[in-house]
Scaffold this motif. Structure first.
Motif, PDB file in Angstrom:
ATOM      1  N   ARG A   1     -70.238  26.103  45.884  1.00  0.00           N
ATOM      2  CA  ARG A   1     -70.819  26.012  47.226  1.00  0.00           C
ATOM      3  C   ARG A   1     -70.041  25.010  48.068  1.00  0.00           C
ATOM      4  NH1 ARG A   1     -76.953  25.966  49.177  1.00  0.00           N
ATOM      5  NH2 ARG A   1     -76.725  24.986  51.222  1.00  0.00           N
ATOM      6  N   LYS A   2     -69.902  25.331  49.364  1.00  0.00           N
ATOM      7  CA  LYS A   2     -69.306  24.441  50.345  1.00  0.00           C
ATOM      8  C   LYS A   2     -70.230  24.371  51.560  1.00  0.00           C
ATOM      9  CE  LYS A   2     -65.332  23.330  48.421  1.00  0.00           C
ATOM     10  NZ  LYS A   2     -64.897  21.945  48.161  1.00  0.00           N
ATOM     11  N   ASP A   3     -70.512  23.146  52.012  1.00  0.00           N
ATOM     12  CA  ASP A   3     -71.366  22.926  53.175  1.00  0.00           C
ATOM     13  C   ASP A   3     -70.535  22.362  54.320  1.00  0.00           C
ATOM     14  OD1 ASP A   3     -74.269  23.420  52.225  1.00  0.00           O
ATOM     15  OD2 ASP A   3     -73.437  22.149  50.647  1.00  0.00           O
ATOM     16  N   PHE A   4     -70.900  22.772  55.532  1.00  0.00           N
ATOM     17  CA  PHE A   4     -70.193  22.335  56.729  1.00  0.00           C
ATOM     18  C   PHE A   4     -71.200  21.825  57.752  1.00  0.00           C
ATOM     19  CE2 PHE A   4     -67.805  25.796  54.758  1.00  0.00           C
ATOM     20  CZ  PHE A   4     -66.609  25.146  54.494  1.00  0.00           C
ATOM     21  N   GLY A   5     -70.674  21.166  58.777  1.00  0.00           N
ATOM     22  CA  GLY A   5     -71.519  20.518  59.768  1.00  0.00           C
ATOM     23  C   GLY A   5     -72.040  21.470  60.824  1.00  0.00           C
ATOM     24  N   ASN A   6     -72.474  20.874  61.933  1.00  0.00           N
ATOM     25  CA  ASN A   6     -73.114  21.643  62.992  1.00  0.00           C
ATOM     26  C   ASN A   6     -72.080  22.257  63.928  1.00  0.00           C
ATOM     27  OD1 ASN A   6     -72.189  19.330  64.144  1.00  0.00           O
ATOM     28  ND2 ASN A   6     -74.061  18.825  65.231  1.00  0.00           N
ATOM     29  N   VAL A   7     -72.551  23.230  64.689  1.00  0.00           N
ATOM     30  CA  VAL A   7     -71.767  23.867  65.748  1.00  0.00           C
ATOM     31  C   VAL A   7     -72.644  23.856  66.992  1.00  0.00           C
ATOM     32  CG1 VAL A   7     -70.500  25.904  66.493  1.00  0.00           C
ATOM     33  CG2 VAL A   7     -70.614  25.342  64.057  1.00  0.00           C
ATOM     34  N   LEU A   8     -72.279  23.034  67.962  1.00  0.00           N
ATOM     35  CA  LEU A   8     -73.103  22.879  69.151  1.00  0.00           C
ATOM     36  C   LEU A   8     -73.050  24.131  70.015  1.00  0.00           C
ATOM     37  CD1 LEU A   8     -72.226  19.198  70.114  1.00  0.00           C
ATOM     38  CD2 LEU A   8     -74.123  20.038  68.704  1.00  0.00           C
ATOM     39  N   ARG A   9     -74.007  24.225  70.910  1.00  0.00           N
ATOM     40  CA  ARG A   9     -74.066  25.366  71.826  1.00  0.00           C
ATOM     41  C   ARG A   9     -72.815  25.426  72.698  1.00  0.00           C
ATOM     42  NH1 ARG A   9     -79.384  23.336  74.776  1.00  0.00           N
ATOM     43  NH2 ARG A   9     -79.761  22.740  72.600  1.00  0.00           N
ATOM     44  N   TRP A  10     -72.388  26.645  73.001  1.00  0.00           N
ATOM     45  CA  TRP A  10     -71.211  26.911  73.829  1.00  0.00           C
ATOM     46  C   TRP A  10     -69.953  26.236  73.260  1.00  0.00           C
ATOM     47  CZ3 TRP A  10     -75.269  24.754  77.310  1.00  0.00           C
ATOM     48  CH2 TRP A  10     -76.169  25.740  77.699  1.00  0.00           C
ATOM     49  N   SER A  11     -69.814  26.296  71.969  1.00  0.00           N
ATOM     50  CA  SER A  11     -68.618  25.752  71.315  1.00  0.00           C
ATOM     51  C   SER A  11     -68.281  26.628  70.119  1.00  0.00           C
ATOM     52  CB  SER A  11     -68.833  24.302  70.871  1.00  0.00           C
ATOM     53  OG  SER A  11     -69.833  24.227  69.870  1.00  0.00           O
ATOM     54  N   ARG A  12     -67.181  26.332  69.475  1.00  0.00           N
ATOM     55  CA  ARG A  12     -66.748  27.128  68.332  1.00  0.00           C
ATOM     56  C   ARG A  12     -66.014  26.249  67.326  1.00  0.00           C
ATOM     57  NH1 ARG A  12     -63.163  30.734  72.137  1.00  0.00           N
ATOM     58  NH2 ARG A  12     -64.756  29.928  73.542  1.00  0.00           N
ATOM     59  N   ARG A  13     -65.987  26.709  66.096  1.00  0.00           N
ATOM     60  CA  ARG A  13     -65.306  25.976  65.030  1.00  0.00           C
ATOM     61  C   ARG A  13     -64.638  26.963  64.077  1.00  0.00           C
ATOM     62  NH1 ARG A  13     -66.407  20.538  63.637  1.00  0.00           N
ATOM     63  NH2 ARG A  13     -67.825  19.502  65.087  1.00  0.00           N
ATOM     64  N   VAL A  14     -63.576  26.479  63.439  1.00  0.00           N
ATOM     65  CA  VAL A  14     -62.878  27.228  62.394  1.00  0.00           C
ATOM     66  C   VAL A  14     -62.784  26.332  61.172  1.00  0.00           C
ATOM     67  CG1 VAL A  14     -60.758  28.395  61.709  1.00  0.00           C
ATOM     68  CG2 VAL A  14     -61.569  28.580  64.058  1.00  0.00           C
ATOM     69  N   TYR A  15     -63.359  26.779  60.062  1.00  0.00           N
ATOM     70  CA  TYR A  15     -63.327  26.021  58.813  1.00  0.00           C
ATOM     71  C   TYR A  15     -62.420  26.742  57.819  1.00  0.00           C
ATOM     72  CZ  TYR A  15     -67.509  23.694  60.617  1.00  0.00           C
ATOM     73  OH  TYR A  15     -68.394  22.994  61.387  1.00  0.00           O
ATOM     74  N   ARG A  16     -61.518  25.991  57.219  1.00  0.00           N
ATOM     75  CA  ARG A  16     -60.642  26.514  56.167  1.00  0.00           C
ATOM     76  C   ARG A  16     -60.868  25.668  54.921  1.00  0.00           C
ATOM     77  NH1 ARG A  16     -56.406  29.791  58.363  1.00  0.00           N
ATOM     78  NH2 ARG A  16     -56.494  29.791  60.639  1.00  0.00           N
ATOM     79  N   ASP A  17     -61.326  26.314  53.857  1.00  0.00           N
ATOM     80  CA  ASP A  17     -61.640  25.588  52.630  1.00  0.00           C
ATOM     81  C   ASP A  17     -61.493  26.548  51.458  1.00  0.00           C
ATOM     82  OD1 ASP A  17     -62.641  23.621  50.817  1.00  0.00           O
ATOM     83  OD2 ASP A  17     -63.777  22.746  52.474  1.00  0.00           O
ATOM     84  N   CYS A  18     -61.984  26.159  50.292  1.00  0.00           N
ATOM     85  CA  CYS A  18     -61.853  27.004  49.113  1.00  0.00           C
ATOM     86  C   CYS A  18     -63.029  26.774  48.179  1.00  0.00           C
ATOM     87  CB  CYS A  18     -60.536  26.740  48.377  1.00  0.00           C
ATOM     88  SG  CYS A  18     -60.398  25.081  47.686  1.00  0.00           S
ATOM     89  N   LEU A  19     -63.299  27.767  47.345  1.00  0.00           N
ATOM     90  CA  LEU A  19     -64.296  27.703  46.286  1.00  0.00           C
ATOM     91  C   LEU A  19     -63.567  27.743  44.949  1.00  0.00           C
ATOM     92  CD1 LEU A  19     -66.892  30.283  47.669  1.00  0.00           C
ATOM     93  CD2 LEU A  19     -67.091  27.799  47.757  1.00  0.00           C
ATOM     94  N   GLU A  20     -63.795  26.742  44.109  1.00  0.00           N
ATOM     95  CA  GLU A  20     -63.134  26.676  42.810  1.00  0.00           C
ATOM     96  C   GLU A  20     -63.947  27.453  41.777  1.00  0.00           C
ATOM     97  OE1 GLU A  20     -62.324  22.707  41.663  1.00  0.00           O
ATOM     98  OE2 GLU A  20     -61.211  22.203  43.491  1.00  0.00           O
ATOM     99  N   LEU A  21     -63.246  28.289  41.013  1.00  0.00           N
ATOM    100  CA  LEU A  21     -63.902  29.125  40.019  1.00  0.00           C
ATOM    101  C   LEU A  21     -63.865  28.453  38.652  1.00  0.00           C
ATOM    102  CD1 LEU A  21     -62.605  32.697  40.935  1.00  0.00           C
ATOM    103  CD2 LEU A  21     -64.776  31.640  41.522  1.00  0.00           C
ATOM    104  N   PRO A  22     -65.013  28.189  38.039  1.00  0.00           N
ATOM    105  CA  PRO A  22     -65.030  27.661  36.669  1.00  0.00           C
ATOM    106  C   PRO A  22     -64.842  28.796  35.661  1.00  0.00           C
ATOM    107  CG  PRO A  22     -67.260  27.860  37.478  1.00  0.00           C
ATOM    108  CD  PRO A  22     -66.355  28.291  38.616  1.00  0.00           C
ATOM    109  N   SER A  23     -65.061  28.499  34.400  1.00  0.00           N
ATOM    110  CA  SER A  23     -64.977  29.518  33.356  1.00  0.00           C
ATOM    111  C   SER A  23     -66.258  30.350  33.381  1.00  0.00           C
ATOM    112  CB  SER A  23     -64.793  28.858  31.986  1.00  0.00           C
ATOM    113  OG  SER A  23     -64.755  29.831  30.969  1.00  0.00           O
ATOM    114  N   ILE A  24     -66.161  31.568  33.900  1.00  0.00           N
ATOM    115  CA  ILE A  24     -67.310  32.464  34.032  1.00  0.00           C
ATOM    116  C   ILE A  24     -66.921  33.838  33.514  1.00  0.00           C
ATOM    117  CG2 ILE A  24     -68.452  31.273  35.938  1.00  0.00           C
ATOM    118  CD1 ILE A  24     -66.986  33.047  37.876  1.00  0.00           C
TER     119      ILE A  24
END
Length: 414
Positions: free
Chosen positions: A239-262
């Motif tokens: 899981r990855k959590d990100f912050g808020n996005v105010l009204r009349w604005s925009r955001r771009v998040y670049r991240d990754c999810l690490e895969l364990p032994s599943i």
């Protein structure tokens, strides 16, 4: 002194095998005194077992218990005595070594241990004793059903999902909230990282408090006794959590999810336990508005995609671009330039020049002190009014103009 038993695998200390491989090992037994035994046998066993109790029924009721059992592997070899032997023999004190060998079937499902059932494999050494309960020694091992992501090009297809939503405020609809999520592939293997881009364009009058991206494991259990019934279970993988996005604005998040032994995704439906994986995106607005949810399936294999392009995406993590809409011009474009958090840029479009975008930098002291612009490859994120996430523009395309203290970009299509 009791009987000592040590079970070991040949050239495999972890006890992990692919379906279709050869499994072999040694059983070492140590006996301190002579004992009367009927037989000694070694069994390679594999099965799937499901069991849960339904609510609303007494626990002693037959209808309260839902179960299923399926045997996948049962190979037994006698090292002393024979099957159904009624006569006992003297087992003289000493040390004994017995070998076992079996070819695992290719259709074996992957080992799994869940809330309502399991897929289990084990080596069982049984000593049948005269007039006493048999002595049993067990050693589990893991089987993986191979899933090569290079065998089908469908696993190389990028994941891309887009959704829009409008809120109601004072009986009037607001502007749209646009959420787009994309990953370079739709198939991954344990140990890899799922690099993703999350683009949120909030044109509504409602603030977004937080958003998240998570990978969940969805397990389906299928019982057949006393009747056919399904039960589902979900487990959080990453899981990855990100912050808020105010009204009349925009955001771009670049991240990754690490895969364990599943365990890999279950593609064959012959097993009563089916394992699948999904990526879920949640965007939570303020007040009483409902959360926007997106869901996209992803395949987890055992052999990753052989491609070197993953390294290009791995260097672009945790880059966030913010911008505010301009009330004076619909053609305004805002962006962020990052280089060790020391440079910032505001990108604006000059309508008088169709192919020219001027970036004003602050501060420019580092550029004036002899910064090598030819090797200046820091990426720029361009945030536009369209729904597509911004693309990277290499700083090597920038040309420093000392007369106007700005950097000009040519051949950029906005």
């Amino acid at each position: 002194m009791p009987i000592e038993c040590l079970i070991s695998f040949d050239n495999n200390t972890q006890g992990v095998y692919y379906a279709g491989q050869e499994l072999s090992g040694v059983v070492d037994l140590t006996v301190d005194t002579t004992k009367r035994v009927k037989a000694i046998h070694i069994t390679v066993n594999g099965y799937a077992k499901i069991r849960w109790i339904k609510k609303g029924y007494p626990r002693d009721s037959e209808r309260a218990m839902c179960r299923a059992y399926r045997s996948y592997l049962s190979s037994r070899s006698y090292v002393l005595g024979s099957c159904g032997s009624t006569t006992s023999t003297d087992w003289i004190a000493g040390e004994y070594s017995y070998t076992f060998h079996v070819i695992l079937p290719e259709n074996l499902p992957t080992s799994f241990d869940g809330k309502y059932g399991q897929i289990h494999y084990e080596i069982i050494t049984t000593i049948d004793r005269s007039g006493r309960y048999p002595k049993v020694y067990k050693l589990p091992f893991t089987v993986i059903q191979p899933l090569d992501l290079n065998t089908d090009n469908i696993y190389r297809v990028p994941l891309d999902i887009l959704n829009r939503k409008r809120f109601w405020s004072f009986c009037c609809p607001t502007g749209p909230l646009t959420v787009k999520f994309s990953t370079p592939y739709c198939g991954y293997a344990p140990g890899q990282k799922i690099h993703f881009v999350l683009y949120i364009n909030n044109e509504s009058s409602i603030d977004i408090t937080h958003c998240h991206v998570k990978l969940k494991q969805e397990v389906t259990y299928e019982a057949h006794d006393p009747h056919h019934e399904l039960r589902y279970d979900k487990n959080m993988i990453a899981r990855k959590d990100f912050g808020n996005v105010l009204r009349w604005s925009r955001r771009v998040y670049r991240d990754c999810l690490e895969l364990p032994s599943i365990p890999p995704t279950s593609l064959k439906t012959s097993c009563p336990i089916t394992v699948g994986y999904v990526i879920k995106i949640g965007v939570k607005p303020t007040e009483f508005h409902r959360k926007m949810k997106l869901k996209v399936p992803v395949t987890i294999g055992s052999i990753p995609i052989m491609d070197n392009s993953d390294n290009l995406t791995a260097n672009n993590n945790n880059i966030v671009a913010d911008s505010n809409d301009s009330h004076n011009s619909r053609n305004a474009v805002n962006g962020v330039v990052t280089r060790n958090e020391s440079l910032s840029a505001i990108v604006s479009i000059d309508e008088r020049y169709d192919e020219r975008v001027t970036h004003t930098l602050a501060p420019l002291s580092r550029l004036e002190d002899g910064l090598d612009t030819e090797n200046f490859n820091t990426p720029i994120i361009l945030v536009t009014d369209v729904d597509n996430p911004p693309d990277y523009v290499s700083m090597s395309k920038l040309r420093l103009d000392p007369e106007i203290n700005s950097i000009d970009i040519f051949d950029i299509v906005v």
